[in-house]
Design an enzyme around this catalytic site. Structure first.
Site, PDB file in Angstrom:
ATOM      1  N   ASP A 179     -17.167 -32.031 -50.257  1.00  0.00           N
ATOM      2  CA  ASP A 179     -17.329 -32.652 -48.951  1.00  0.00           C
ATOM      3  C   ASP A 179     -18.464 -32.020 -48.149  1.00  0.00           C
ATOM      4  O   ASP A 179     -19.018 -30.988 -48.543  1.00  0.00           O
ATOM      5  CB  ASP A 179     -16.002 -32.598 -48.155  1.00  0.00           C
ATOM      6  CG  ASP A 179     -15.252 -31.281 -48.346  1.00  0.00           C
ATOM      7  OD1 ASP A 179     -15.891 -30.271 -48.686  1.00  0.00           O
ATOM      8  OD2 ASP A 179     -14.031 -31.277 -48.167  1.00  0.00           O
ATOM      9  N   GLU A 221      -7.650 -36.741 -45.256  1.00  0.00           N
ATOM     10  CA  GLU A 221      -6.610 -36.414 -44.285  1.00  0.00           C
ATOM     11  C   GLU A 221      -5.352 -37.232 -44.578  1.00  0.00           C
ATOM     12  O   GLU A 221      -5.397 -38.215 -45.339  1.00  0.00           O
ATOM     13  CB  GLU A 221      -7.128 -36.721 -42.869  1.00  0.00           C
ATOM     14  CG  GLU A 221      -8.398 -35.966 -42.487  1.00  0.00           C
ATOM     15  CD  GLU A 221      -8.197 -34.460 -42.272  1.00  0.00           C
ATOM     16  OE1 GLU A 221      -7.217 -33.878 -42.791  1.00  0.00           O
ATOM     17  OE2 GLU A 221      -9.047 -33.858 -41.582  1.00  0.00           O
ATOM     18  N   ASN A 277      -2.522 -29.301 -43.049  1.00  0.00           N
ATOM     19  CA  ASN A 277      -1.886 -30.627 -42.921  1.00  0.00           C
ATOM     20  C   ASN A 277      -1.737 -31.325 -44.275  1.00  0.00           C
ATOM     21  O   ASN A 277      -1.414 -32.504 -44.331  1.00  0.00           O
ATOM     22  CB  ASN A 277      -2.680 -31.519 -41.955  1.00  0.00           C
ATOM     23  CG  ASN A 277      -4.073 -31.866 -42.477  1.00  0.00           C
ATOM     24  OD1 ASN A 277      -4.467 -31.448 -43.562  1.00  0.00           O
ATOM     25  ND2 ASN A 277      -4.819 -32.632 -41.702  1.00  0.00           N
TER      26      ASN A 277
HETATM   27  C1  F6R Z   1     -13.296 -27.777 -48.218  1.00  0.00           C
HETATM   28  C2  F6R Z   1     -12.120 -28.570 -48.475  1.00  0.00           C
HETATM   29  C3  F6R Z   1     -10.871 -28.413 -47.698  1.00  0.00           C
HETATM   30  C4  F6R Z   1     -10.379 -26.980 -47.659  1.00  0.00           C
HETATM   31  C5  F6R Z   1      -9.124 -26.866 -46.799  1.00  0.00           C
HETATM   32  C6  F6R Z   1      -8.634 -25.439 -46.719  1.00  0.00           C
HETATM   33  O1  F6R Z   1     -14.324 -28.141 -49.111  1.00  0.00           O
HETATM   34  O2  F6R Z   1     -12.176 -29.356 -49.351  1.00  0.00           O
HETATM   35  O3  F6R Z   1      -9.861 -29.228 -48.246  1.00  0.00           O
HETATM   36  O4  F6R Z   1     -10.099 -26.550 -48.970  1.00  0.00           O
HETATM   37  O5  F6R Z   1      -9.404 -27.332 -45.517  1.00  0.00           O
HETATM   38  O6  F6R Z   1      -9.583 -24.690 -46.018  1.00  0.00           O
HETATM   39  P1  F6R Z   1      -9.521 -23.101 -46.041  1.00  0.00           P
HETATM   40  O7  F6R Z   1      -9.656 -22.713 -47.465  1.00  0.00           O
HETATM   41  O8  F6R Z   1     -10.690 -22.651 -45.226  1.00  0.00           O
HETATM   42  O9  F6R Z   1      -8.205 -22.735 -45.486  1.00  0.00           O
END
Ligand code: F6R
Length: 263
Positions: free
Chosen positions: A66, A142, A135
Site C-alpha cells: 500500500d 479497512e 481494527n
Molecule cells: C502497512 C499495512 C498495514 C499494517 C497495519 C499494522 O503496509 O499493510 O496493514 O501492517 O496497519 O501496522 P503496524 O505494524 O505499524 O502496527
C-alpha cells in the site's frame, strides 16, 4: 492456518525471516509482498542479518501492499521511502525490482490497474508478508472491504489514522486516502505470513483467527487461504482461546507420506 507463538517480538521476526529466507534460497527470483509499519521491522532486520551472512536478494522482486495518497514526493513517511530504507537497501535488493503503488499518479484508478498488471506479469506473489491493524485490517483494507477487491483507492478509517498519527506531527496530518492491494489480491499470493506483536493487536488477532470469516474483520480471510502462517508474540496471542491447540500442533512431528518427519 498454522499459528506459532513466541515469547518475544525478536523471535517473531526471526521465525518469519526463516520462512522467507528458505523461499529465497530455493527460489532466488521469488516475488515477495511487502508490508510497512512496525510489525514487519524485526523480520526485515533478521533478513538483513541473513543478507550480511551471504543470502542474495538481488533477483528477488518486491511489491508493497500500500501507499498513502497526497504526501509530497520527498516526504519520508511515504511507503516508497520506508520500503527503500527498511527493505530494499538493507537486503541488497535491486531497486528496479521493487514496486510500490503510485500514490502521486494523475490517474489513480489507472495506477491501481497498472499495479495489478505488474504483479500478474511478475507471475504473482510467492509470499506475502502482512501486519494487522488494531481494527483487523490487512494492507489498508479497512473493515467491510470486499473479499474480491483488487488494488484500489481506499479511505482510511478514523482508527487507522489515529493509530498512524505516531508517524506524523499530529493526527490531522495523516493522509485520508491510500492505494492498497485488495483482499482478492492478497488471497492470490501463494503463501501468507502475518506477524503481530503486542497487546494492542490481541483483540484483532483473536477475532481474525477464531471468529467468523467476515468483512468486518478483513484479516479473517486468512482462514480461507490454503497456506497461511500467523506468527505472534505472547502479548498478541493473549486473547486467543485455542492456544493449547496451536502449541500442540507446533510441537507435534509432521506426518508426511505416512511417516513422521524427523522420526
Ligand atoms: C502497512 C499495512 C498495514 C499494517 C497495519 C499494522 O503496509 O499493510 O496493514 O501492517 O496497519 O501496522 P503496524 O505494524 O505499524 O502496527
Amino acid at each position: 492456518m498454522e499459528v506459532l507463538i513466541f515469547d518475544d517480538p525478536a523471535a517473531v521476526g526471526r521465525a518469519a525471516a526463516d520462512r522467507i529466507a528458505n523461499l529465497v534460497r530455493t527460489t532466488p527470483d521469488a516475488v515477495l509482498g511487502l508490508a510497512t509499519g512496525s510489525s514487519p521491522q524485526a523480520t526485515y532486520e533478521a533478513l538483513a542479518e541473513d543478507h550480511r551472512a551471504g543470502l542474495d536478494f538481488s533477483r528477488v522482486r518486491g511489491f508493497a501492499l500500500d501507499e498513502y495518497v497526497g504526501l509530497s514526493p520527498d516526504d519520508t513517511r511515504r511507503y516508497a521511502h520506508v520500503i527503500h530504507e527498511s527493505v530494499t537497501i538493507p537486503l541488497g535488493m535491486d531497486a528496479a525490482l521493487v514496486q510500490v503503488p503510485n500514490g502521486d499518479a494523475e490517474d489513480l484508478v489507472a495506477a491501481c490497474e497498472e499495479y495489478e498488471a505488474q504483479i500478474a506479469s511478475a507471475g504473482g506473489v510467492d509470499l506475502q508478508i502482512l501486519g494487522i491493524g488494531s481494527n483487523g485490517h490487512i494492507g489498508f483494507n479497512e473493515p467491510m472491504s470486499s473479499f474480491q477487491s483488487r488494488t484500489r483507492i481506499k479511505t482510511l478509517a478514523p482508527s487507522t489514522r489515529a493509530d498512524n498519527a505516531r508517524f506524523f506531527d499530529d493526527a490531522s496530518a495523516v493522509p485520508t486516502h491510500c492505494l492498497t492491494q485488495g483482499l482478492g489480491t492478497i488471497l492470490r499470493a501463494r503463501e501468507l505470513v502475518l506477524v503481530a506483536q503486542g497487546a494492542g493487536k490481541a483483540r484483532a488477532v483473536a477475532t481474525a483467527l477464531e471468529g467468523p470469516v467476515a468483512a468486518r474483520t478483513p484479516a479473517s480471510i486468512l482462514q480461507w487461504h490454503p497456506r497461511a502462517t500467523v506468527i505472534l508474540d505472547r502479548a498478541a496471542a493473549s486473547e486467543l482461546e485455542f492456544t493449547s491447540y496451536y502449541e500442540h500442533a507446533a510441537n507435534t512431528p509432521v506426518v508426511t507420506r505416512g511417516r513422521l518427519a524427523g522420526v
